[in-house]
Write an enzyme that holds these catalytic residues in place. Structure first.
Site, PDB file in Angstrom:
ATOM      1  N   GLU A 182     -18.866 -29.688  50.391  1.00  0.00           N
ATOM      2  CA  GLU A 182     -20.282 -29.378  50.580  1.00  0.00           C
ATOM      3  C   GLU A 182     -20.831 -29.642  51.985  1.00  0.00           C
ATOM      4  O   GLU A 182     -21.710 -30.501  52.178  1.00  0.00           O
ATOM      5  CB  GLU A 182     -21.119 -30.141  49.548  1.00  0.00           C
ATOM      6  N   GLU A 302     -17.205 -27.919  41.184  1.00  0.00           N
ATOM      7  CA  GLU A 302     -18.240 -28.826  40.695  1.00  0.00           C
ATOM      8  C   GLU A 302     -19.272 -28.022  39.915  1.00  0.00           C
ATOM      9  O   GLU A 302     -19.725 -26.971  40.362  1.00  0.00           O
ATOM     10  CB  GLU A 302     -18.936 -29.567  41.843  1.00  0.00           C
TER      11      GLU A 302
END
Length: 386
Positions: A182, A302
């Site tokens: 991320e 995720e």
């Protein structure tokens, strides 16, 4: 989940888009869980444990190690007890086939500047042990860079790649290394991550493999099941965030003909601006197509069933009388979407005390059905899927 990365601020350079391939484990689909909060602590999701470790009031591992005199003892206890072999056995019993383990570069202690970087020590021995447990349970492993710095990261990937190939009894279950988790969701904020860092990670991994005589052309990191244990040979997959994350297209910076490249998609519906009601959440997930993008194969690395405002909206609350029925249906819709790609990895395995984030609790509450492949095939009946 996102951990603040240590980024250099440099310019992004253009490159040619290339086609890249990956060799994933020979399973129907990737179905797994993340071991978040273990070898990289994230205080927001482990408040009770963070306090038990003696780090209460500290914002990060670095701060705790810098400010708390006996912090190392707390981290050692955390490494030893937060995740145990029984967790891997439980994962396997759920029909899962993969675990994703977030790491910081500092777990390879030779990469740390001891004079200025204050991080907990001893984590690597627990990582090694965990990968052995995964192998024994027949679980495949992705190791994910959750906290990074360019120069430190290159050394991290070189050392980790060498260790993986040199110690197959412990690390034979590892099939992929992820370059970074991320990064900022804007190409204007990631500096030269695409043009320098991404190809630099690939070079670090492939150069370490070349030094050991491991070649992508002479073998593939394909699994063979021996006594129910995951075992791999050949070059590792290197994984990057996919283009829909928003930080750019990794393909633009990778060398032509690069092999064993995979992509990671993260999807938290609560953060997409979707209206906070059941119908909207179902409609969004049923129409979600992570595979409809140029960078593939893609694993949704995720996701969760957390909702906007947590329990603020009654129909999305865990206290609703039919909560288990709804969340099982919506969870199934998400699994359906992510299995349009190469599969999914739930955030996270346990210890959050919320079945929308906690896989083991979700199973116990009926929010997720076991085995993992038995999600509700009719979940999207009545909803558009394209």
């Amino acid at each position: 989940m996102q951990l603040s990365a240590l980024l250099a601020t440099l310019s992004v350079l253009g490159a040619t888009v290339v086609s890249a391939t990956a060799t994933l484990p020979p399973v129907d689909k990737i179905r797994g869980v993340n071991l978040g909060g273990w070898l990289v602590s994230e205080p927001w999701m482990m408040t009770q444990e963070w306090n038990r470790m003696g780090c209460g009031g500290q914002k990060s591992e670095f701060d705790c190690m810098s400010q708390v005199s006996n912090a190392q003892a707390g981290f050692t206890s955390h490494f030893k007890n937060w995740i145990t072999q029984s967790d891997f056995q439980t994962m396997a019993s759920y029909g899962l086939n993969t675990v994703r383990i977030p790491l910081g570069y500092w777990i390879v202690e030779s990469t740390v500047d001891a004079a200025s970087e204050h991080f907990p020590k001893g984590g690597f021995a627990y990582l090694k042990q965990a990968c052995g447990w995964a192998k024994a349970a027949g679980l495949n492993v992705i190791l994910d860079m959750h906290g990074y710095n360019y120069d430190r990261a290159y050394a991290f990937f070189k050392n980790l790649t060498t260790e993986i190939h040199s110690n197959p009894n412990q690390f034979g279950s590892v099939f992929a290394l992820e370059a970074v988790n991320e990064p900022f969701m804007s190409t204007s904020s990631v500096g030269n991550m695409l043009s320098v860092y991404y190809p630099g990670v690939l070079s670090a991994v492939r150069n370490a493999e070349s030094a050991l005589g491991v070649s992508c052309s002479s073998g593939t990191r394909r699994a063979s099941r021996i006594e129910s244990r995951a075992s791999f040979t050949g070059c590792l997959n290197v994984q990057y965030m996919d283009s829909r994350w928003g930080s750019g297209d990794a393909r633009t910076s990778l060398p032509a003909g690069a092999k064993n490249i995979a992509y990671d998609s993260h999807q938290y519906v609560k953060y997409t601006g979707t209206a906070p009601n059941r119908n909207a959440y179902m409609a969004f997930s049923c129409k979600d197509h992570p595979e409809n993008q140029p960078d593939s194969p893609v694993i949704t690395g995720e996701w969760s069933m957390s909702t906007e405002g947590d329990n603020q909206y009654a129909e999305l609350s865990t206290t609703a009388s039919d909560a288990a029925t709804f969340f099982n249906k919506w969870g199934s819709a998400q699994m359906m979407a992510y299995e349009r790609g190469s599969g999914w990895i739930f955030w996270k395995t346990d210890t959050l005390n919320d079945p929308r984030w906690d896989y083991q609790l979700a199973v116990s509450r009926g929010y997720i059905t076991t085995p993992a492949a038995s999600w509700n095939q009719n979940a999207c009946s009545g909803y558009a899927t394209s």
